[in-house]
Design a protein around this motif. Structure first.
Motif, PDB file in Angstrom:
ATOM      1  N   LEU A   1       0.904  -1.095   0.001  1.00 22.50           N
ATOM      2  CA  LEU A   1       0.039  -0.194   0.069  1.00 22.50           C
ATOM      3  C   LEU A   1       0.787   1.289   0.044  1.00 22.50           C
ATOM      4  O   LEU A   1       1.791   0.835   0.486  1.00 22.50           O
ATOM      5  N   ARG A   2       0.400   1.888  -0.784  1.00 20.49           N
ATOM      6  CA  ARG A   2       0.943   3.448  -0.808  1.00 20.49           C
ATOM      7  C   ARG A   2       0.450   4.023   0.231  1.00 20.49           C
ATOM      8  O   ARG A   2      -0.644   4.458   0.173  1.00 20.49           O
ATOM      9  N   ARG A   3       1.420   4.607   1.248  1.00 17.79           N
ATOM     10  CA  ARG A   3       0.376   5.331   3.016  1.00 17.79           C
ATOM     11  C   ARG A   3       1.272   6.487   3.224  1.00 17.79           C
ATOM     12  O   ARG A   3       2.731   5.930   2.920  1.00 17.79           O
ATOM     13  N   LEU A   4       0.776   7.180   4.226  1.00 17.10           N
ATOM     14  CA  LEU A   4       1.692   7.989   4.750  1.00 17.10           C
ATOM     15  C   LEU A   4       2.025   7.138   6.205  1.00 17.10           C
ATOM     16  O   LEU A   4       1.288   6.953   6.951  1.00 17.10           O
ATOM     17  N   GLU A   5       3.016   6.745   6.436  1.00 14.54           N
ATOM     18  CA  GLU A   5       3.339   5.877   7.927  1.00 14.54           C
ATOM     19  C   GLU A   5       5.119   7.180   8.635  1.00 14.54           C
ATOM     20  O   GLU A   5       6.142   6.193   8.405  1.00 14.54           O
ATOM     21  N   PRO A   6       4.069   7.360   9.680  1.00 18.81           N
ATOM     22  CA  PRO A   6       5.161   7.982  10.581  1.00 18.81           C
ATOM     23  C   PRO A   6       6.582   6.939  11.725  1.00 18.81           C
ATOM     24  O   PRO A   6       7.605   7.552  11.649  1.00 18.81           O
ATOM     25  N   ALA A   7       5.486   5.522  11.784  1.00 14.78           N
ATOM     26  CA  ALA A   7       7.042   5.475  12.104  1.00 14.78           C
ATOM     27  C   ALA A   7       8.370   4.520  10.903  1.00 14.78           C
ATOM     28  O   ALA A   7       9.467   4.487  12.245  1.00 14.78           O
ATOM     29  N   ALA A   8       7.984   5.267   9.908  1.00 16.92           N
ATOM     30  CA  ALA A   8       9.583   4.929   9.312  1.00 16.92           C
ATOM     31  C   ALA A   8      10.516   5.660  10.024  1.00 16.92           C
ATOM     32  O   ALA A   8      11.438   6.469   9.135  1.00 16.92           O
ATOM     33  N   VAL A   9       9.910   6.979  10.526  1.00 13.68           N
ATOM     34  CA  VAL A   9      10.864   8.092  10.683  1.00 13.68           C
ATOM     35  C   VAL A   9      12.193   7.113  11.556  1.00 13.68           C
ATOM     36  O   VAL A   9      13.266   7.890  11.532  1.00 13.68           O
ATOM     37  N   THR A  10      11.542   6.370  12.793  1.00 13.53           N
ATOM     38  CA  THR A  10      13.008   5.710  13.717  1.00 13.53           C
ATOM     39  C   THR A  10      12.984   4.695  13.016  1.00 13.53           C
ATOM     40  O   THR A  10      14.266   4.016  13.634  1.00 13.53           O
ATOM     41  N   ILE A  11      12.773   3.845  11.387  1.00 10.87           N
ATOM     42  CA  ILE A  11      12.845   2.857  11.186  1.00 10.87           C
ATOM     43  C   ILE A  11      14.652   2.816  10.619  1.00 10.87           C
ATOM     44  O   ILE A  11      15.050   1.810  10.838  1.00 10.87           O
ATOM     45  N   ALA A  12      15.051   3.572  10.963  1.00 12.97           N
ATOM     46  CA  ALA A  12      16.814   3.565  10.675  1.00 12.97           C
ATOM     47  C   ALA A  12      17.129   4.832  11.227  1.00 12.97           C
ATOM     48  O   ALA A  12      16.427   5.775  10.549  1.00 12.97           O
ATOM     49  N   PRO A  13      18.980   5.230  11.479  1.00 15.10           N
ATOM     50  CA  PRO A  13      18.784   6.482  11.552  1.00 15.10           C
ATOM     51  C   PRO A  13      19.425   7.430  10.291  1.00 15.10           C
ATOM     52  O   PRO A  13      19.079   8.681  10.783  1.00 15.10           O
ATOM     53  N   LEU A  14      18.986   7.236   9.550  1.00 16.17           N
ATOM     54  CA  LEU A  14      19.414   8.380   8.136  1.00 16.17           C
ATOM     55  C   LEU A  14      17.906   8.366   7.543  1.00 16.17           C
ATOM     56  O   LEU A  14      17.873  10.270   7.625  1.00 16.17           O
ATOM     57  N   ASN A  15      16.517   7.860   8.383  1.00 13.55           N
ATOM     58  CA  ASN A  15      15.425   8.237   8.370  1.00 13.55           C
ATOM     59  C   ASN A  15      15.111   9.333   9.028  1.00 13.55           C
ATOM     60  O   ASN A  15      14.675  10.184   8.732  1.00 13.55           O
ATOM     61  N   THR A  16      15.608   9.648  10.546  1.00 10.25           N
ATOM     62  CA  THR A  16      15.482  10.091  11.509  1.00 10.25           C
ATOM     63  C   THR A  16      16.203  11.591  10.985  1.00 10.25           C
ATOM     64  O   THR A  16      15.775  12.737  11.725  1.00 10.25           O
ATOM     65  N   LEU A  17      17.463  11.478  10.753  1.00 11.83           N
ATOM     66  CA  LEU A  17      18.307  12.553  10.258  1.00 11.83           C
ATOM     67  C   LEU A  17      18.195  13.648   8.934  1.00 11.83           C
ATOM     68  O   LEU A  17      17.326  14.363   9.562  1.00 11.83           O
ATOM     69  N   SER A  18      17.010  12.636   8.179  1.00 11.00           N
ATOM     70  CA  SER A  18      16.330  13.388   6.986  1.00 11.00           C
ATOM     71  C   SER A  18      15.392  14.389   7.891  1.00 11.00           C
ATOM     72  O   SER A  18      15.277  15.671   7.594  1.00 11.00           O
ATOM     73  N   CYS A  19      13.891  13.584   8.663  1.00  6.24           N
ATOM     74  CA  CYS A  19      12.965  13.924   8.754  1.00  6.24           C
ATOM     75  C   CYS A  19      13.995  15.558  10.085  1.00  6.24           C
ATOM     76  O   CYS A  19      13.013  16.582   9.697  1.00  6.24           O
TER      77      CYS A  19
END
Length: 602
Positions: free
Chosen positions: A427-445
């Motif tokens: 599913l294409r969706r808005l997923e806030p949990a993706a922010v903490t799934i990897a350090p690079l994601n957290t840094l990007s946000c």
């Protein structure tokens, strides 16, 4: 007719809601203490727009509901139509909108010249309920998660504020205002600055929520030109960008000129600036109306959320004494393909009935094994077969024709699949949990939030003369960069469980329990060490995955949980939904992770 009703519906909503917002937030704070013929005429026009917008909005909504009812009931039977309106969510929302729209307009008319906090609160509450009812009949409301629905509410509200305000600006009594420029020039300048600030926030909200909606409903840039939904969206985007460019001219050119005129009035220059403002506002309002028409068209099409896995294609090949034609087309199943093979001599004579045709499918960029399909005869020299594309990528099909009169003849064709059977369930969706799934994601946000905050400050400061006006475009660019850094993380195309974290600890006890399950259910295919070399592996078309390879790290625990639950279409991997409990599947995932991380081994 459907698109016309939708276009009227959205345009009427802008006139209704935009008129109220423009009066309360823009016109009244500037012209509240002014009483003359021009202001009276402006009040009358805005009031007419609000009332006519409410009537058209309610009637077009009910007409559209009756049209929708005609697809499931006999509209010549009033009882059936009423049942549809009261029993279906679409019908119920049409009734709610038909009640809220006149109520919203009535509250505005009653409080237009006697604004009170209670009156504004009641008007605002009814207006928000009306926008919510509109979003409840949108594509976003059909999704399981609530965030797209909230995003759609913000998008509609921002469009009403900006687009509806522009319509009000366009129908102001410009001739009467130009009749007394010495009095009105300064006030018009304040109107422009006040509306520009409001419109700036609305356009930022529209751009952000529009980007979210585009990701959710359009699978890629190519869909903007090859699908009806995408083409309508592209037209809407073009109208939005053009209107935004004119808004920039208001902000950077017209507004400063009117401010200068307020300090040093020059009749000819003031008349020229106000005339330019009128023309630009009316052009911008026309573009917004075009955008609303396209938005109406847009809602009549099915979103282009997932590409067709293959394009319908035909190949003709000369293979020795034969001419082989291969036609390939998609089936209704995700990843399914149908093949139609015609084999004949060069003079057109079909191959003998005793001939056999076989097809071998393989993925070029990834070893998915060979898929051997024997085609069934369906006519003289004509054969049919079905295959399955397991995942997106480049594929190859080898056609083998075995005739009793000659040796086996082979030809190979290549094609590209944009999706495959493994995408089933994604599913294409808005997923806030993706922010903490990897350090690079957290840094990007984090970086995105900082850039967005800086952009908002620059835009605010430019509007309040703390920074020069030319800093506004820089703020817009920073906002776009910051939003992109955040959205690239939280907008995902993934399984429902992809970002569910493993509830079990990575402890030796959990890994030991997972090892026992692995040896009981997985060793025959994946082998004792998980390298895909089990005793049953040789008999499988697609080789089992090597669970010690680096590609395992590319998938989340939630991805693996989904495959353990439902299997992997196009491969021999079965689903264990009814064999293993949720806890056992999570234990098994801990063991699979330990194959690449010795520290987690029991």
């Amino acid at each position: 007719m459907y698109a016309v009703l939708k276009a009227v519906h959205f345009t009427a909503l802008m006139a209704l809601g935009g008129g109220v917002v423009f009066w309360l937030a823009v016109w009244r704070p500037v012209y509240g203490g002014v009483v003359d013929a021009a202001t009276a005429q402006a009040a009358k026009r805005i009031r007419f727009g609000v009332i006519s917008g409410a009537v058209l909005f309610a009637l077009s909504g009910l007409a559209e509901a009756v049209r929708a009812a005609g697809e499931v009931v006999d509209v010549s039977v009033p009882a059936d139509v009423w049942l549809f309106l009261t029993a279906s969510r679409y019908g119920q929302m049409a009734l709610v909108k038909a009640i809220l729209a006149p109520l919203f307009a009535a509250l505005f008319v009653l409080t237009q010249h006697r604004v009170s906090k209670i009156g504004m609160a009641c008007t605002g509450a009814v207006g928000l309920a009306l926008v919510g009812a509109v979003s409840l009949t949108s594509h976003a409301a059909a999704r399981a998660d609530v965030l797209p629905f909230i995003s759609d509410i913000v998008h509609v509200l921002a469009a009403v504020i900006w687009g509806g305000g522009l319509l009000c600006f366009a129908v102001l009594p410009w001739g009467m205002l130009r009749g007394d420029l010495a009095h009105h020039t300064r006030l018009i300048g304040r109107l422009v600055r006040r509306f520009s600030a409001l419109a700036l926030g609305a356009t930022l909200a529209m751009a952000t929520t529009g980007a979210i909606a585009t990701f959710l409903h359009v699978y890629g840039p190519e869909a903007l030109t090859i699908t009806p939904y995408g083409r309508a969206l592209l037209g809407k985007l073009i109208a939005f960008v053009l209107a935004l460019g004119i808004a920039g001219a208001h902000l950077l050119v017209i507004s400063p000129a009117l401010t200068r005129q307020a300090r040093r009035f020059a009749p000819d220059s003031a008349a020229r600036n106000v005339r330019h403002l009128q023309v630009l506002v009316q052009i911008e309002a026309g573009l917004i109306l075009c955008g609303m028409v396209l938005a109406g068209v847009l809602t009549t099409y099915t979103p282009a959320e997932r590409p067709g896995h293959i394009a319908r294609q035909d190949w003709h090949r000369r293979v020795g004494p034969l001419v082989v034609r291969l036609a390939m087309s998609p089936t209704n199943d995700i990843g399914g393909v149908a093949f139609d093979v015609t084999a004949s001599a060069r003079n057109g004579q079909p191959v003998p009935p005793e001939s056999t045709v076989s097809l071998y499918m393989r993925m070029v960029d990834h070893d998915m094994g060979l898929s051997d399909v024997t085609a069934e005869p369906v006519g003289p020299g004509r054969y049919a077969a079905a295959g399955l594309v397991s995942m997106a990528g480049d594929w190859q099909v080898q056609v083998t024709v075995q005739s009793p009169e000659s040796a086996a003849l082979r030809t190979t064709v290549n094609f590209t699949a944009d999706t495959g059977a493994l995408d089933l369930g994604r599913l294409r969706r808005l997923e806030p949990a993706a922010v903490t799934i990897a350090p690079l994601n957290t840094l990007s946000c984090v970086l995105g939030v900082l850039l967005t905050a800086l952009a908002v400050f620059m835009l605010w400061a430019s509007q309040h003369r703390r920074l020069p006006l030319w800093s506004a475009p820089i703020g817009l660019a920073l906002f776009a960069c910051g939003a992109a850094l955040c959205l690239r993380v939280v907008l995902v195309d993934a399984y429902p469980t992809s970002y569910v974290t493993n509830p079990l600890p990575a402890s030796p006890a959990t890994v030991t329990q997972g090892a026992a399950l692995f040896h009981a259910h997985c060793v025959p295919c994946h082998g004792q060490t998980g390298r895909g070399d089990g005793p049953a592996a040789a008999a499988l078309g697609a080789p089992p995955a090597d669970l010690t390879a680096e590609h395992v790290d590319d998938h989340t625990d939630g991805d693996i949980f989904w495959w353990l639950t439902y299997g992997m279409a196009g491969t021999a991997m079965p689903g264990f939904e009814h064999t293993l409990s949720d806890t056992e599947r999570w234990q098994l995932i801990r063991f699979v992770r330990s194959l690449r991380d010795p520290l987690r081994s029991p």
